[in-house]
Design a protein around this motif. Structure first.
Motif, mmCIF file in Angstrom:
data_model
loop_
_atom_site.group_PDB
_atom_site.id
_atom_site.type_symbol
_atom_site.label_atom_id
_atom_site.label_comp_id
_atom_site.label_asym_id
_atom_site.label_seq_id
_atom_site.Cartn_x
_atom_site.Cartn_y
_atom_site.Cartn_z
ATOM 1 N N LEU A 9 0.834 -1.201 0.000
ATOM 2 C CA LEU A 9 0.000 0.000 0.000
ATOM 3 C C LEU A 9 0.871 1.255 0.000
ATOM 4 O O LEU A 9 1.944 1.262 0.616
ATOM 5 N N PRO A 10 0.421 2.311 -0.663
ATOM 6 C CA PRO A 10 1.165 3.571 -0.616
ATOM 7 C C PRO A 10 1.044 4.220 0.771
ATOM 8 O O PRO A 10 0.099 3.948 1.506
ATOM 9 N N GLN A 11 2.006 5.043 1.094
ATOM 10 C CA GLN A 11 1.967 5.775 2.361
ATOM 11 C C GLN A 11 0.866 6.838 2.297
ATOM 12 O O GLN A 11 0.676 7.484 1.265
ATOM 13 N N ALA A 12 0.159 6.984 3.405
ATOM 14 C CA ALA A 12 -0.888 7.995 3.490
ATOM 15 C C ALA A 12 -1.183 8.280 4.958
ATOM 16 O O ALA A 12 -0.800 7.514 5.837
ATOM 17 N N THR A 13 -1.866 9.387 5.177
ATOM 18 C CA THR A 13 -2.341 9.732 6.511
ATOM 19 C C THR A 13 -3.817 10.063 6.397
ATOM 20 O O THR A 13 -4.222 10.883 5.565
ATOM 21 N N PHE A 14 -4.610 9.382 7.217
ATOM 22 C CA PHE A 14 -6.055 9.583 7.245
ATOM 23 C C PHE A 14 -6.423 10.388 8.482
ATOM 24 O O PHE A 14 -5.620 10.534 9.398
ATOM 25 N N LYS A 15 -7.655 10.849 8.522
ATOM 26 C CA LYS A 15 -8.206 11.480 9.722
ATOM 27 C C LYS A 15 -9.304 10.570 10.247
ATOM 28 O O LYS A 15 -10.072 9.988 9.476
ATOM 29 N N GLU A 16 -9.363 10.456 11.569
ATOM 30 C CA GLU A 16 -10.399 9.647 12.213
ATOM 31 C C GLU A 16 -10.906 10.381 13.441
ATOM 32 O O GLU A 16 -10.124 10.892 14.235
ATOM 33 N N ASP A 101 -10.401 9.720 3.958
ATOM 34 C CA ASP A 101 -9.394 10.012 2.933
ATOM 35 C C ASP A 101 -9.844 11.334 2.319
ATOM 36 O O ASP A 101 -10.300 11.396 1.192
ATOM 37 N N TRP A 102 -9.750 12.372 3.121
ATOM 38 C CA TRP A 102 -10.409 13.651 2.869
ATOM 39 C C TRP A 102 -10.108 14.264 1.512
ATOM 40 O O TRP A 102 -10.978 14.881 0.908
ATOM 41 N N ASP A 103 -8.911 14.089 0.992
ATOM 42 C CA ASP A 103 -8.605 14.660 -0.317
ATOM 43 C C ASP A 103 -8.507 13.604 -1.421
ATOM 44 O O ASP A 103 -8.203 13.914 -2.568
ATOM 45 N N GLY A 104 -8.771 12.354 -1.052
ATOM 46 C CA GLY A 104 -8.749 11.276 -2.030
ATOM 47 C C GLY A 104 -7.352 10.846 -2.455
ATOM 48 O O GLY A 104 -7.214 10.040 -3.383
#
Length: 161
Positions: A9-16, A101-104
């Motif tokens: 999976l690619p690196q990402a940061t989500f909000k929860e 994934d607020w900005d997709g």
């Protein structure tokens, strides 16, 4: 190009949204050294997502976890306020992760974005589920029709465990 089984999976940061407020959740924090079920929906509060897709994962949570899965997360291209409200309304808060994934960016990096502008939704995620082990995709189930939750539903994923 769409992510494939066997790829990382690619690196990402989500909000929860949590009981203590919003937190950032990185892909490393969620997936590193763990076996995780991730499923994605085109939109929180939309009919298929709320009535068909999410309930199966909430109802089968304990069974899924009993199969050696460490965590379950649902992802949508929505903001964390919407995902938090959806978690609260559906009784899912604290049971599974409701990731924004607020900005997709993550969805696009997976190649699983869909332009649903014709339905008034804009760019969203395709409906899918995957089993991820230590950040590597072990199974991937993409719905052909976003109005259905069969191949990406909890029952289908349970069969893969």
């Amino acid at each position: 190009m769409t992510i494939q089984i066997g790829e990382t999976l690619p690196q990402a940061t989500f909000k929860e949204k949590t009981a203590d407020g919003p937190v950032e959740v990185s892909t490393d924090a969620l997936f590193k050294g763990k076996k995780v079920v991730l499923f994605a929906v085109p939109g929180a509060f939309t009919p298929t997502c709320t009535l068909n897709h999410l309930p199966g994962y909430l109802e089968n949570r304990d069974t899924i976890l009993s199969k050696g899965v460490d965590d379950i997360a649902v992802l949508s291209v929505n903001d964390w306020h919407v995902m938090g409200a959806w978690a609260q309304q559906t009784g899912g808060m604290g049971k599974i992760h409701f990731l924004a994934d607020w900005d997709g960016a993550f969805t696009k990096a997976l190649g699983l974005d869909a332009d649903l502008s014709a339905g008034g939704l804009g760019v969203r995620s395709k409906r899918y589920s995957m089993l991820v082990e230590d950040g590597v995709v072990k199974s991937l189930n993409i719905e052909e029709n976003p109005g259905q939750a069969t191949v990406s539903g909890a029952a289908a994923l349970l069969d893969q465990l």
